[in-house]
Motif scaffolding. Structure first.
Motif, PDB file in Angstrom:
ATOM      1  N   MET A   1       0.808  -1.190   0.000  1.00 33.72           N
ATOM      2  CA  MET A   1       0.000   0.000   0.000  1.00 33.72           C
ATOM      3  C   MET A   1       0.861   1.268   0.000  1.00 33.72           C
ATOM      4  N   PHE A   2       1.941   1.260   0.780  1.00 31.17           N
ATOM      5  CA  PHE A   2       2.806   2.441   0.842  1.00 31.17           C
ATOM      6  C   PHE A   2       3.452   2.721  -0.506  1.00 31.17           C
ATOM      7  N   SER A   3       3.876   1.656  -1.193  1.00 26.60           N
ATOM      8  CA  SER A   3       4.534   1.863  -2.486  1.00 26.60           C
ATOM      9  C   SER A   3       3.541   2.360  -3.539  1.00 26.60           C
ATOM     10  N   ASP A   4       2.277   1.915  -3.451  1.00 30.05           N
ATOM     11  CA  ASP A   4       1.273   2.395  -4.402  1.00 30.05           C
ATOM     12  C   ASP A   4       1.008   3.887  -4.228  1.00 30.05           C
ATOM     13  N   LEU A   5       1.008   4.346  -2.972  1.00 30.00           N
ATOM     14  CA  LEU A   5       0.760   5.754  -2.696  1.00 30.00           C
ATOM     15  C   LEU A   5       2.030   6.599  -2.670  1.00 30.00           C
ATOM     16  N   LYS A   6       3.174   5.929  -2.843  1.00 33.76           N
ATOM     17  CA  LYS A   6       4.495   6.573  -2.802  1.00 33.76           C
ATOM     18  C   LYS A   6       4.746   7.253  -1.456  1.00 33.76           C
ATOM     19  N   TRP A   7       4.330   6.567  -0.382  1.00 30.78           N
ATOM     20  CA  TRP A   7       4.579   7.010   0.984  1.00 30.78           C
ATOM     21  C   TRP A   7       5.778   6.275   1.539  1.00 30.78           C
ATOM     22  N   MET A   8       6.401   6.870   2.538  1.00 32.21           N
ATOM     23  CA  MET A   8       7.492   6.200   3.240  1.00 32.21           C
ATOM     24  C   MET A   8       6.915   5.286   4.311  1.00 32.21           C
ATOM     25  N   SER A   9       7.644   4.216   4.593  1.00 30.57           N
ATOM     26  CA  SER A   9       7.241   3.363   5.705  1.00 30.57           C
ATOM     27  C   SER A   9       7.551   4.092   7.014  1.00 30.57           C
ATOM     28  N   PHE A  10       7.102   3.522   8.105  1.00 39.07           N
ATOM     29  CA  PHE A  10       7.304   4.180   9.390  1.00 39.07           C
ATOM     30  C   PHE A  10       8.789   4.318   9.711  1.00 39.07           C
ATOM     31  N   LEU A  11       9.563   3.260   9.499  1.00 43.37           N
ATOM     32  CA  LEU A  11      10.999   3.313   9.793  1.00 43.37           C
ATOM     33  C   LEU A  11      11.714   4.326   8.904  1.00 43.37           C
ATOM     34  N   GLU A  12      11.359   4.377   7.633  1.00 41.91           N
ATOM     35  CA  GLU A  12      11.961   5.360   6.729  1.00 41.91           C
ATOM     36  C   GLU A  12      11.620   6.781   7.148  1.00 41.91           C
ATOM     37  N   ARG A  13      10.403   6.988   7.609  1.00 45.35           N
ATOM     38  CA  ARG A  13       9.987   8.321   8.061  1.00 45.35           C
ATOM     39  C   ARG A  13      10.721   8.736   9.325  1.00 45.35           C
ATOM     40  N   VAL A  14      10.958   7.805  10.236  1.00 46.45           N
ATOM     41  CA  VAL A  14      11.710   8.107  11.462  1.00 46.45           C
ATOM     42  C   VAL A  14      13.131   8.519  11.109  1.00 46.45           C
ATOM     43  N   ILE A  15      13.761   7.787  10.209  1.00 48.43           N
ATOM     44  CA  ILE A  15      15.132   8.115   9.795  1.00 48.43           C
ATOM     45  C   ILE A  15      15.164   9.470   9.088  1.00 48.43           C
ATOM     46  N   TYR A  16      14.182   9.744   8.257  1.00 53.32           N
ATOM     47  CA  TYR A  16      14.086  11.021   7.548  1.00 53.32           C
ATOM     48  C   TYR A  16      13.938  12.185   8.527  1.00 53.32           C
ATOM     49  N   MET A  17      13.078  12.027   9.516  1.00 53.45           N
ATOM     50  CA  MET A  17      12.863  13.099  10.494  1.00 53.45           C
ATOM     51  C   MET A  17      14.094  13.317  11.371  1.00 53.45           C
ATOM     52  N   LYS A  18      14.825  12.240  11.696  1.00 55.17           N
ATOM     53  CA  LYS A  18      16.071  12.397  12.450  1.00 55.17           C
ATOM     54  C   LYS A  18      17.090  13.183  11.639  1.00 55.17           C
ATOM     55  N   ALA A  19      17.197  12.870  10.358  1.00 51.67           N
ATOM     56  CA  ALA A  19      18.152  13.579   9.507  1.00 51.67           C
ATOM     57  C   ALA A  19      17.802  15.065   9.404  1.00 51.67           C
ATOM     58  N   ILE A  20      16.527  15.385   9.312  1.00 53.45           N
ATOM     59  CA  ILE A  20      16.103  16.787   9.258  1.00 53.45           C
ATOM     60  C   ILE A  20      16.433  17.498  10.568  1.00 53.45           C
TER      61      ILE A  20
END
Length: 87
Positions: A1-20
């Motif tokens: 479902m995430f890939s169909d909507l081009k959303w990040m998974s929860f773990l990817e989003r956590v890593i992204y927010m840490k980097a920001i």
């Protein structure tokens, strides 16, 4: 479902927010208590190392699993894993 909507998974989003958050901390847009927690590797080592020239953060050695999950330890390892052209 995430890939169909081009959303990040929860773990990817956590890593992204840490980097920001690390980026904001390095630029000085974060509170002082966060800025004082991070230092560059070039400020820790007296010798000229490879990590001193490309904005690598000092990652403290962690012997406990609970410390590895803190923002200081995991955030600096996320920042150091980014390619140099993103820094």
């Amino acid at each position: 479902m995430f890939s169909d909507l081009k959303w990040m998974s929860f773990l990817e989003r956590v890593i992204y927010m840490k980097a920001i958050q690390i980026f904001k901390t390095i630029r000085g847009d974060a509170p002082e208590y966060l800025r004082s927690s991070f230092t560059f590797a070039s400020h820790k080592h007296a010798r000229l190392l490879r990590s001193s020239s490309n904005f690598q953060l000092y990652t403290p050695k962690s012997h406990l699993e609970i410390y590895r999950n803190t923002f200081v330890c995991s955030g600096s390892s996320v920042w150091n894993s980014l390619p140099s052209y993103i820094h």
